[in-house]
Each structure stands twice: as structure tokens, then as C-alpha cells.
Design an enzyme around this catalytic site. Structure first.
Site, PDB file in Angstrom:
ATOM      1  CD  GLU A   1      23.239  60.875  23.226  1.00 48.47           C
ATOM      2  OE1 GLU A   1      23.547  60.577  22.060  1.00 48.47           O
ATOM      3  OE2 GLU A   1      22.071  61.003  23.621  1.00 48.47           O
TER       4      GLU A   1
ATOM      5  NE  ARG B   1      13.862  70.177  12.721  1.00 48.89           N
ATOM      6  CZ  ARG B   1      14.788  69.493  12.027  1.00 48.89           C
ATOM      7  NH1 ARG B   1      14.529  69.141  10.777  1.00 48.89           N
ATOM      8  NH2 ARG B   1      15.935  69.149  12.573  1.00 48.89           N
TER       9      ARG B   1
END
Length: 657
Positions: A196, A288
Site C-alpha cells: 500500500e 481481539r
């Protein structure tokens, strides 16, 4: 839910156990052989040893972990962070076996835990993302011009800074892609990578969300984690000191909207890059518990692990968005076994002394380390988290600098002094930082830190002198106190490779008089307990910490700086035993590893011609790859290791002629 198996290790295992005990839920803790002697294992109600040595055989072994849960009749599994925490196959295996997975659904994980899938989901939800591409390494090498340099290469299944590299020029790209894929495969079991656009000077701001099984999603506000090294956070804080109230509301709402779009359940974190103009771009979602969750807990009063457990039990959220407010400011420092002066090289080894700070507004999330504990090189180098809270950012910062001065880790290199230097730097105080700040200013930061440590040597010298004489007061002979006979008692100390001569003129019960640099000095040592002392010098009082390593060898901490001071008239050995012989020094041209670790790549063979700076070997330690480069032009006339070998700092890897 009666029993939780914790599929993790270290400080996050202790953190989960603490909440489980509060909720009166039993715990089972798995562990690898390398952790067999860890003190934190005693915190669990039961423990299960996993067979094998590698991560794939232990903490990444889904079959073994499920079997451990069944064997101990655990009806739930908490994955912590890292390892299998964002692995949809693991969450599915738990569901298939009738075990509650304390985390999101596999479907939500598949949408968000894979970084490529997460970008597509964000784009579909209308959240801005940076331009990027994915594919095989040959495909990425062919398509990268559409993005342009600089590039950021990431592991698709990664997180926590693992498997990330910045590439500035085309010649670096192929090796960087291969290294990222290799690291991703090793740590996450998936070698998929993507590229990216690398945004210059961004801030890293994230939003904590929690969602229940009934479809309610709320946020617990924001955190900023811009201070990073090797793309891994080291200081985090809440709230972000960068956002305006308007941008804070927008970014938090965006986090909730994106989480709700995938029906997210449990605690999760939406990470964003923020430009200097406060435009934000979705980076990734961590499905998480986050390493830095304590700063959110301290500023909202909400136990995030407890929320995870309640949501997994099917309970609806008892919280509403209007009831959640940020109070005060919290800062977290990650305590690493690493050497900032050597590019943060991991520093596993034995801790000779360990003492944590304490007091109001100070929290430690650690693995219950003790003196004489060993920090293994098989896992991440983080050994604890130090968190402070204050009524505002400056109060939390001041509390943190004080706490770091009261934190002691001896025997291994660590980042305590570096962290304190960062927190005291004007750029941190005035919030002039970015995710690239440490990488771009490291040498200046280290130089400034060294300058700050140039204190007057009189204080540590006087402390060592008076302490050593007081230690000898119980001896039967005065000569045991002042060493061998002199007409005028003089004692030579060595500190920072310099010798200092102190001439004693009077030794009394309460004080000691001596001459130093032509001055007459009177010093008195006052014991405050717990290795803390106050040294009185010429009616001035200085707080110090004093530790005795060996006879005549003292560690003095003064003004946050550690000084090793040796009294040269005392034999520096223990119990009359001679020290062991020095390790054999490698012959000239022998290249050794800078730290214990595992060889994962050998780039040369015998007879290979090399130039200065060429790659010879890659040694992995604490899940970081360390390139061993040729120090000069020459020929590799001896290669003594192969991939998979474990090496220490004495073994010759390659010989260059």
C-alpha cells in the site's frame, strides 16, 4: 461458562486470569517447554504442557489447544492477542467442538482480520483507505508502479508490527517482499502480502469498540499510538492529544459503523492513519483484545476483558453510548528486552535484578518476572507494560517518568532509559510526533539522552563510598573497610571507565569525610528501605538507589541514570571463587551473531566473493530478523552454520578472508 483455557502466554495470560478470578471462573493455561519455569504459570488453576518447540507445534497448534481444552473440560477459550487470536480457522474449530470462543465470529474475522479483506470491507462501507494492491511476489513486482514509492509491505494475516517493511527504492523491493512473506509464514502461518502507499508523517489513532450478540455496538473512545519503532508501538495514550472534539466524534462513529456493518461481536479495535490536516484513513481492524487496552480501561473505568467474557456468554451489553465518558489521561509504555543503541536489537538473557514501581495511579501488566528469571529469545521481546493515569496528559506523563525511575531491570538490555528520555523530550511534551518520529530522530534522541545522563559524578561516587564503608562496619578489622594499608587512606573507584581517587579524612558512625578534586566533602547515607537511600552531601540531599552486585561492585541509580561503580581495593569475586575463563575469541575474520538466535537464511557459500555490506546470514531472535552483513570486501572461506541452527554470540557463523 465455568472454565476458560487461555491460549496464550506472558502478561496477557496474567491479565485474563485476573478478570476470570474476579468473575469466579476457573482457568487453564497452556505453555510451551520454553515457558516451563515461568512464574506466571502458578496463577492459573491448571496448566497443560504442549509438546514441541516451535510456535507451529505449540502456541499456533490448533489441534493441540483444542485437545487441551477437552482434556481439562474447559468450556471456553480466550486467545489473548497475537498467535491464533485473529485466526478464523481456530474460531471455527472451537465452534465445531462446542467450545465458546471468547472473541468475534469466524465470519467477522474473515471480513476484518485479513488485512486485504478488511480494506475491501471498509471501502464497501464508505470508509476511506490508502491505495494498495495484493498478489503473488511476481505480480506485485509487476504492479507496484501503480502505487509508487515509498511503499509499505504488510503481511495480510499480520498485526502487532510483525511482517511490515517500508521500501523507498526499486532495488530493495524484491528482497523486502521475500523477507516479509517469510516472516509472515513463520509468525502467522500465511505468507500472503500486500503493498500500500506509505503516508508520510501520519498519526496512528485507533478506536476501541465492543459489540454484543444482540447487534449492539458501542465505542470506548480513542487511543493514540504514534510513537513506534520497527512499526511496533512502544508508547500509547488515551485520549489522543491530536484530535479535535469534532474529529474524535467522526472517527469514533466511523469505527462503530464499520464494526456494525459486519455484525461484530466482542472487543475490537479499528486503526486509522491521521494526516496532519486530521483527515483519517482506515488502516486495519484488530479483532481481539489490544496490547494497549489498559489506557482505555483507566480512562473509561470499563474492564474490557470482562466485556469480552460477558458477550461470549450471550449477555447483552449493559453499557449505552451515552453512559461512557473519558476521564483524565492514561499513558502506557511497553517494556522491551532490547538495546535502543543497537537499533533495538533484542536482548534475551538472565535478569539479575528485577523490581517494579508501584503507587497510586501506576499499573503494571506483566508476567510476574522476578530476579534471576530468564527472558527467552523465542518470543516477542515485550516483558511488561507500565501504565499511569493522571487528571490530564501532563500529570500522567510526570507520573510515568517517576515510575520509570523506580523500575529496575538489570542483567539484560532494556528500553527503560530510552522511554524516559522520550517522555521528557520537548517533542513529546508538545505533541510534535508521528509514526516515523523515532526512526527519523533515533540518533539525535540517543545523543540527547547521553547528554542528559552527564550528571556530577560526586553523587554516585559518594554513595558508593559511604555504602561500602557502612557495609564493612560489621567486619572485625578496620582494614576490611579501607583496603590495604596507606599512610593517608585513599580509595580508588572506577566509573564510566574513569578512575576517581577519594582520600578519607574521617570515618564516623554518622558520616564520612573525604577529599575529592581538592574539596573537603562530608557525606552521610540515610537508608529509606527497598534499596532507596538519601545521600547527604554538604547539606544537600540527593535520592539514590544502591545495589551491590559483587564485593566492591555497586549499581547506583541517580537522577534516573545507572552508574556501575567499582571499589578497586576489594577483590570483585564471590565466595573466594575465581571467575570462569573468558570465552574463546573467534579468529580474525570470524563473524559472530550479535545475539543468541536461530539461523533462518545463509546467503553465502564457501568461496563466495562479498563486498562490504553484503548479506551473509539472517539470525532470528525474539521474532525479529537480524541481517548479518559483511564488514569488509573479501571472500567467504568458511561457512559454519546452516538454516535452522541455533547459535549464541560465541559461535563463528562465517569467516571472511
Amino acid at each position: 461458562m465455568k472454565k476458560i483455557l487461555i491460549a496464550n502466554r506472558g502478561e496477557i495470560a496474567v491479565r485474563i486470569i485476573r478478570t476470570a478470578k474476579k468473575m469466579q471462573i476457573s482457568t487453564v493455561l497452556i505453555y510451551a517447554p520454553q515457558d516451563a519455569d515461568a512464574a506466571y504459570l502458578k496463577e492459573a488453576d491448571e496448566t497443560v504442557l504442549l509438546d514441541g518447540q516451535s510456535l507451529n507445534e505449540t502456541y499456533l497448534n490448533i489441534g493441540s489447544i483444542i485437545a487441551a481444552a477437552k482434556a481439562t473440560h474447559a468450556d471456553a477459550i480466550h486467545p489473548g492477542y497475537g498467535f491464533l487470536s485473529e485466526n478464523a480457522a481456530f474460531a471455527s474449530a472451537c465452534r465445531d467442538e462446542g467450545i465458546i470462543f471468547i472473541g468475534p465470529t469466524p465470519e467477522a474475522m474473515e471480513a476484518m482480520s485479513n488485512k486485504i479483506a478488511a480494506r475491501k470491507t471498509a471501502q464497501a462501507a464508505g470508509v476511506p483507505v490508502t491505495p494498495g494492491i495484493t498478489g503473488t511476489i511476481p505480480e506485485l513486482l509487476a504492479q507496484y508502479p501503480s502505487i509508487g514509492f515509498p511503499l509499505l509491505i504488510k503481511a495480510a494475516a499480520g498485526g502487532g508490527g510483525k511482517g511490515m517493511r517500508v521500501v523507498q527504492q526499486e532495488p530493495e523491493l524484491k528482497d523486502a517482499l521475500e523477507a516479509t512473506a517469510r516472516e509472515a509464514k513463520n509468525y502467522f502461518g500465511d505468507d500472503t502480502v500486500y503493498i500500500e502507499k506509505y503516508i508520510e508523517a501520519p498519526r496512528h489513532v485507533e478506536v476501541q469498540v465492543v459489540g454484543d450478540q444482540q447487534g449492539h455496538v458501542i465505542h470506548l473512545f480513542d487511543r493514540e499510538c504514534s510513537l513506534q519503532r520497527r512499526h511496533q508501538k512502544i508508547i500509547e495514550e488515551a485520549p489522543s492529544p491530536t484530535l479535535t472534539p469534532e474529529v474524535r466524534e467522526k472517527i469514533c462513529n466511523a469505527g462503530v459503523q464499520l464494526a456494525a456493518a459486519i455484525g461484530y461481536q466482542s472487543a475490537g479495535t479499528l486503526e486509522f492513519l491521521v494526516d496532519p490536516d486530521l483527515s483519517f484513513y482506515f488502516l486495519e481492524m484488530n479483532t481481539r483484545i489490544q496490547v494497549e487496552h489498559p489506557v482505555t480501561e483507566l480512562t473509561t473505568g470499563i474492564d474490557i476483558v470482562e466485556q469480552q467474557i460477558r458477550i461470549a456468554r450471550g449477555e447483552p451489553l449493559s453499557l449505552q453510548q451515552k453512559d461512557i465518558h473519558q476521564k483524565g489521561h492514561a499513558i502506557e509504555c511497553r517494556i522491551y528486552a532490547e538495546d535502543p543503541e543497537q537499533q533495538f536489537l533484542p536482548s534475551p538473557g538472565k535478569i539479575t535484578f528485577y523490581k517494579e514501581p508501584g503507587g497510586e495511579g501506576i499499573r503494571i501488566d506483566g508476567m510476574l518476572l522476578q530476579s534471576d528469571a530468564t527472558v527467552t529469545g523465542d518470543f516477542d521481546p515485550m516483558i511488561a507494560k507500565l501504565i499511569t493515569w493522571g487528571t490530564n496528559r501532563e500529570a500522567a506523563r510526570t507520573k510515568m517518568t517517576e515510575a520509570l525511575q523506580q523500575y529496575f531491570i538489570y542483567g539484560i538490555k532494556n528500553n527503560l532509559t530510552f522511554l524516559r528520555g522520550l517522555l521528557q523530550h520537548p517533542d513529546f511534551i508538545e505533541n510534535r510526533i508521528s509514526t516515523k518520529y523515532i526512526d527519523q530522530h533515533l540518533q539525535v534522541l540517543l545523543h540527547d539522552l547521553n547528554e542528559q545522563q552527564k550528571n556530577d559524578p560526586l553523587v554516585p561516587l559518594a554513595a558508593a563510598l559511604v555504602f561500602s564503608l557502612k557495609q564493612g562496619q560489621h567486619s572485625s578489622s578496620v582494614w576490611n573497610q579501607i583496603g590495604y594499608w596507606r599512610l593517608v587512606p585513599q580509595i580508588t573507584f572506577t566509573m564510566d571507565d574513569k578512575n576517581f581517587i577519594l582520600s578519607l579524612t574521617k570515618i564516623a558512625d554518622a558520616f564520612v569525610c573525604f577529599e575529592y578534586n581538592g574539596q573537603s566533602i562530608q557525606a552521610q547515607l540515610e537508608d529509606a528501605g527497598q534499596h532507596q537511600f538519601r545521600i547527604h552531601i554538604q547539606e544537600q540531599v540527593y535520592p539514590v538507589y544502591i545495589f551491590k552486585w559483587l564485593p566492591g561492585v555497586y549499581m547506583i541509580r541517580y537522577n534516573g541514570v545507572d552508574y556501575e561503580v567499582k571499589r578497586n581495593d576489594i577483590l570483585h569475586i564471590v565466595d573466594e571463587q575465581l571467575p570462569p575463563p573468558a570465552s574463546t575469541v573467534a579468529k580474525q575474520g570470524g563473524i559472530t551473531a550479535p545475539m543468541p538466535g536461530k539461523v533462518i537464511k545463509v546467503a553465502v557459500t564457501e568461496g563466495t566473493a562479498v563486498k562490504k555490506g553484503d548479506l551473509l546470514v539472517i539470525v532470528e531472535a525474539m521474532k525479529m530478523e537480524n541481517n548479518i552483513l559483511s564488514p569488509a570486501d573479501g571472500v567467504a572461506d568458511g561457512v559454519f552454520v546452516k538454516e535452522g541452527d541455533k547459535v549464541d554470540t560465541t559461535a563463528v557463523l562465517v569467516h571472511i578472508k
